[in-house]
Write a protein that holds these residues in place. Structure first.
Motif, PDB file in Angstrom:
ATOM      1  N   TRP A 263       0.846  -1.184   0.000  1.00 54.51           N
ATOM      2  CA  TRP A 263       0.000   0.000   0.000  1.00 54.51           C
ATOM      3  C   TRP A 263       0.884   1.237   0.000  1.00 54.51           C
ATOM      4  CZ3 TRP A 263      -4.968   0.079  -1.024  1.00 54.51           C
ATOM      5  CH2 TRP A 263      -5.733  -1.061  -0.784  1.00 54.51           C
ATOM      6  N   VAL A 264       0.558   2.193  -0.843  1.00 55.49           N
ATOM      7  CA  VAL A 264       1.242   3.483  -0.883  1.00 55.49           C
ATOM      8  C   VAL A 264       0.196   4.577  -0.996  1.00 55.49           C
ATOM      9  CG1 VAL A 264       3.386   2.581  -1.889  1.00 55.49           C
ATOM     10  CG2 VAL A 264       1.588   3.408  -3.393  1.00 55.49           C
ATOM     11  N   ALA A 265       0.575   5.776  -0.593  1.00 60.17           N
ATOM     12  CA  ALA A 265      -0.320   6.925  -0.714  1.00 60.17           C
ATOM     13  C   ALA A 265      -0.014   7.647  -2.012  1.00 60.17           C
ATOM     14  CB  ALA A 265      -0.125   7.863   0.471  1.00 60.17           C
ATOM     15  N   VAL A 266      -1.069   8.021  -2.719  1.00 64.68           N
ATOM     16  CA  VAL A 266      -0.942   8.766  -3.968  1.00 64.68           C
ATOM     17  C   VAL A 266      -1.474  10.171  -3.701  1.00 64.68           C
ATOM     18  CG1 VAL A 266      -1.787   8.961  -6.330  1.00 64.68           C
ATOM     19  CG2 VAL A 266      -1.193   6.726  -5.407  1.00 64.68           C
ATOM     20  N   TYR A 267      -0.666  11.173  -4.031  1.00 65.60           N
ATOM     21  CA  TYR A 267      -1.078  12.560  -3.883  1.00 65.60           C
ATOM     22  C   TYR A 267      -1.769  12.982  -5.172  1.00 65.60           C
ATOM     23  CZ  TYR A 267      -0.853  17.548  -2.903  1.00 65.60           C
ATOM     24  OH  TYR A 267      -1.174  18.859  -2.695  1.00 65.60           O
ATOM     25  N   ALA A 268      -3.021  13.412  -5.040  1.00 62.58           N
ATOM     26  CA  ALA A 268      -3.842  13.751  -6.212  1.00 62.58           C
ATOM     27  C   ALA A 268      -4.408  15.162  -6.063  1.00 62.58           C
ATOM     28  CB  ALA A 268      -4.983  12.748  -6.350  1.00 62.58           C
ATOM     29  N   ALA A 269      -4.996  15.646  -7.126  1.00 65.50           N
ATOM     30  CA  ALA A 269      -5.614  16.968  -7.105  1.00 65.50           C
ATOM     31  C   ALA A 269      -6.719  16.997  -6.058  1.00 65.50           C
ATOM     32  CB  ALA A 269      -6.172  17.297  -8.486  1.00 65.50           C
ATOM     33  N   SER A 270      -6.705  18.024  -5.235  1.00 68.78           N
ATOM     34  CA  SER A 270      -7.720  18.168  -4.209  1.00 68.78           C
ATOM     35  C   SER A 270      -9.092  18.310  -4.867  1.00 68.78           C
ATOM     36  CB  SER A 270      -7.408  19.394  -3.358  1.00 68.78           C
ATOM     37  OG  SER A 270      -8.252  19.425  -2.241  1.00 68.78           O
ATOM     38  N   ASN A 271     -10.088  17.738  -4.247  1.00 66.36           N
ATOM     39  CA  ASN A 271     -11.468  17.703  -4.740  1.00 66.36           C
ATOM     40  C   ASN A 271     -11.652  16.818  -5.971  1.00 66.36           C
ATOM     41  OD1 ASN A 271     -12.347  19.500  -2.717  1.00 66.36           O
ATOM     42  ND2 ASN A 271     -11.698  21.241  -3.964  1.00 66.36           N
ATOM     43  N   HIS A 272     -10.658  16.032  -6.335  1.00 63.65           N
ATOM     44  CA  HIS A 272     -10.769  15.116  -7.464  1.00 63.65           C
ATOM     45  C   HIS A 272     -10.442  13.671  -7.057  1.00 63.65           C
ATOM     46  CE1 HIS A 272     -10.498  18.976  -9.568  1.00 63.65           C
ATOM     47  NE2 HIS A 272     -11.165  18.370 -10.530  1.00 63.65           N
TER      48      HIS A 272
ATOM     49  N   VAL B 207      -3.232  12.781 -10.932  1.00 69.73           N
ATOM     50  CA  VAL B 207      -2.318  12.218  -9.949  1.00 69.73           C
ATOM     51  C   VAL B 207      -1.018  12.994 -10.056  1.00 69.73           C
ATOM     52  CG1 VAL B 207      -0.875  10.214  -9.397  1.00 69.73           C
ATOM     53  CG2 VAL B 207      -3.303   9.910  -9.837  1.00 69.73           C
ATOM     54  N   TYR B 208      -0.568  13.561  -8.923  1.00 66.06           N
ATOM     55  CA  TYR B 208       0.650  14.362  -8.925  1.00 66.06           C
ATOM     56  C   TYR B 208       1.897  13.544  -8.595  1.00 66.06           C
ATOM     57  CZ  TYR B 208      -2.509  18.383  -8.894  1.00 66.06           C
ATOM     58  OH  TYR B 208      -3.485  19.295  -9.189  1.00 66.06           O
ATOM     59  N   SER B 209       1.782  12.675  -7.574  1.00 70.74           N
ATOM     60  CA  SER B 209       2.964  11.913  -7.173  1.00 70.74           C
ATOM     61  C   SER B 209       2.563  10.757  -6.273  1.00 70.74           C
ATOM     62  CB  SER B 209       3.963  12.811  -6.434  1.00 70.74           C
ATOM     63  OG  SER B 209       3.400  13.273  -5.218  1.00 70.74           O
ATOM     64  N   ILE B 210       3.522   9.885  -6.052  1.00 71.75           N
ATOM     65  CA  ILE B 210       3.391   8.815  -5.072  1.00 71.75           C
ATOM     66  C   ILE B 210       4.238   9.240  -3.889  1.00 71.75           C
ATOM     67  CG2 ILE B 210       3.848   6.394  -4.566  1.00 71.75           C
ATOM     68  CD1 ILE B 210       3.442   5.812  -7.556  1.00 71.75           C
ATOM     69  N   VAL B 211       3.678   9.172  -2.696  1.00 72.91           N
ATOM     70  CA  VAL B 211       4.383   9.632  -1.504  1.00 72.91           C
ATOM     71  C   VAL B 211       5.594   8.737  -1.253  1.00 72.91           C
ATOM     72  CG1 VAL B 211       4.210  10.028   0.986  1.00 72.91           C
ATOM     73  CG2 VAL B 211       2.283  10.579  -0.519  1.00 72.91           C
ATOM     74  N   GLY B 212       6.754   9.359  -1.088  1.00 74.28           N
ATOM     75  CA  GLY B 212       7.992   8.646  -0.821  1.00 74.28           C
ATOM     76  C   GLY B 212       9.162   9.413  -1.390  1.00 74.28           C
ATOM     77  N   SER B 213      10.287   8.732  -1.496  1.00 74.13           N
ATOM     78  CA  SER B 213      11.463   9.349  -2.097  1.00 74.13           C
ATOM     79  C   SER B 213      11.382   9.193  -3.606  1.00 74.13           C
ATOM     80  CB  SER B 213      12.735   8.695  -1.564  1.00 74.13           C
ATOM     81  OG  SER B 213      12.820   7.360  -2.016  1.00 74.13           O
ATOM     82  N   ARG B 214      12.282   9.821  -4.301  1.00 78.10           N
ATOM     83  CA  ARG B 214      12.268   9.723  -5.765  1.00 78.10           C
ATOM     84  C   ARG B 214      12.492   8.287  -6.236  1.00 78.10           C
ATOM     85  NH1 ARG B 214      13.947  14.832  -8.903  1.00 78.10           N
ATOM     86  NH2 ARG B 214      13.485  16.430  -7.379  1.00 78.10           N
ATOM     87  N   ARG B 215      13.268   7.554  -5.491  1.00 80.48           N
ATOM     88  CA  ARG B 215      13.592   6.179  -5.892  1.00 80.48           C
ATOM     89  C   ARG B 215      12.545   5.158  -5.467  1.00 80.48           C
ATOM     90  NH1 ARG B 215      19.792   4.734  -5.545  1.00 80.48           N
ATOM     91  NH2 ARG B 215      20.516   6.281  -7.041  1.00 80.48           N
ATOM     92  N   GLU B 216      11.968   5.371  -4.289  1.00 81.28           N
ATOM     93  CA  GLU B 216      11.102   4.338  -3.720  1.00 81.28           C
ATOM     94  C   GLU B 216       9.914   4.961  -3.013  1.00 81.28           C
ATOM     95  OE1 GLU B 216      10.408   0.400  -3.572  1.00 81.28           O
ATOM     96  OE2 GLU B 216      12.221   1.247  -4.405  1.00 81.28           O
ATOM     97  N   PRO B 217       8.698   4.487  -3.291  1.00 80.13           N
ATOM     98  CA  PRO B 217       7.544   4.977  -2.535  1.00 80.13           C
ATOM     99  C   PRO B 217       7.586   4.468  -1.098  1.00 80.13           C
ATOM    100  CG  PRO B 217       6.874   3.280  -4.091  1.00 80.13           C
ATOM    101  CD  PRO B 217       8.334   3.528  -4.322  1.00 80.13           C
ATOM    102  N   THR B 218       7.005   5.220  -0.194  1.00 81.68           N
ATOM    103  CA  THR B 218       6.953   4.807   1.203  1.00 81.68           C
ATOM    104  C   THR B 218       5.782   3.853   1.385  1.00 81.68           C
ATOM    105  OG1 THR B 218       7.866   6.928   1.887  1.00 81.68           O
ATOM    106  CG2 THR B 218       6.757   5.623   3.581  1.00 81.68           C
ATOM    107  N   ALA B 219       6.087   2.637   1.795  1.00 84.25           N
ATOM    108  CA  ALA B 219       5.057   1.609   1.985  1.00 84.25           C
ATOM    109  C   ALA B 219       4.288   1.875   3.272  1.00 84.25           C
ATOM    110  CB  ALA B 219       5.694   0.229   2.036  1.00 84.25           C
ATOM    111  N   ILE B 220       2.985   1.672   3.210  1.00 81.20           N
ATOM    112  CA  ILE B 220       2.121   1.767   4.381  1.00 81.20           C
ATOM    113  C   ILE B 220       1.802   0.340   4.786  1.00 81.20           C
ATOM    114  CG2 ILE B 220      -0.101   2.571   5.241  1.00 81.20           C
ATOM    115  CD1 ILE B 220       0.019   4.734   3.036  1.00 81.20           C
ATOM    116  N   PRO B 221       2.019  -0.008   6.047  1.00 82.06           N
ATOM    117  CA  PRO B 221       1.745  -1.385   6.477  1.00 82.06           C
ATOM    118  C   PRO B 221       0.296  -1.794   6.205  1.00 82.06           C
ATOM    119  CG  PRO B 221       2.915  -0.173   8.190  1.00 82.06           C
ATOM    120  CD  PRO B 221       2.534   0.826   7.131  1.00 82.06           C
TER     121      PRO B 221
END
Length: 189
Positions: A23-32, A93-107
């Motif tokens: 699971w990863v968090a995706v940062y998206a346009a607000s209200n969309h 979709v703007y980005s996947i939360v994490g570093s440029r190399r690797e997304p931060t996994a959510i347990p």
């Protein structure tokens, strides 16, 4: 009998194991967020968009119950490393939360805990907090859940943090359901 020039690629590409998906968090346009979720559904990308209900009142005095994202600007997706490009191709979709190399996994447990809370209790957005008294719910459907207790005009709430996206959710609890994480203390209203 006719021979086909098509090659069966399923024989050459090994199936993706579900164990490699996180699971990863995706940062998206607000209200969309709901529209982004529709795109994920259409592309068969597993997602989770936690919602809460609120009654809105407009200037013309009409009211309606609407469902809003619990974490504005974020949608959770369960992907493996090869699916990042598919996620980033989704409009808004703007980005996947994490570093440029690797997304931060959510347990997985954190997502499941959030789902469990939303099934049994009302929740609403709450400012992200780092300080406060840490408690554990000792009984009921939320037993084992840990968070920070705050007092509101409606009683007690346990604030659950999703550290990856620095967002929080407040869930109403009864004082008798709580115990301190540092000891056996219980709370009273």
């Amino acid at each position: 009998m006719q021979l086909s020039n098509e090659i069966d690629v399923s024989l050459r590409i090994p199936p993706v194991s579900s164990d490699s998906r996180v699971w990863v968090a995706v940062y998206a346009a607000s209200n969309h967020e709901k529209r982004v979720s529709q795109h994920f559904r259409a592309r068969e990308i597993e997602f989770f968009l936690p919602l809460y209900s609120v009654t809105k009142r407009w200037k013309n005095r009409t009211t309606a119950k609407v469902e809003l994202p619990l974490f504005p600007g974020y949608v959770f997706v369960r992907i493996d490393s090869t699916e990042r490009a598919r996620v980033m191709e989704v409009p808004m979709v703007y980005s996947i939360v994490g570093s440029r190399r690797e997304p931060t996994a959510i347990p997985d447990a954190e997502i499941e805990r959030l789902r469990a809370v939303l099934q049994v209790r009302q929740a609403h957005p709450f400012p992200y907090v780092k300080v406060g008294h840490r408690v554990r719910v000792r009984s009921g459907a939320l037993a084992g859940l840990e968070g920070i207790v705050v007092r509101t005009y409606g009683g007690l709430n346990v604030v659950l943090n999703v550290d990856t996206i620095q967002k929080s959710v407040a869930v109403h609890v009864e004082a008798g359901e709580l115990e301190s994480c540092t000891g056996g203390l219980t709370f009273s209203v």
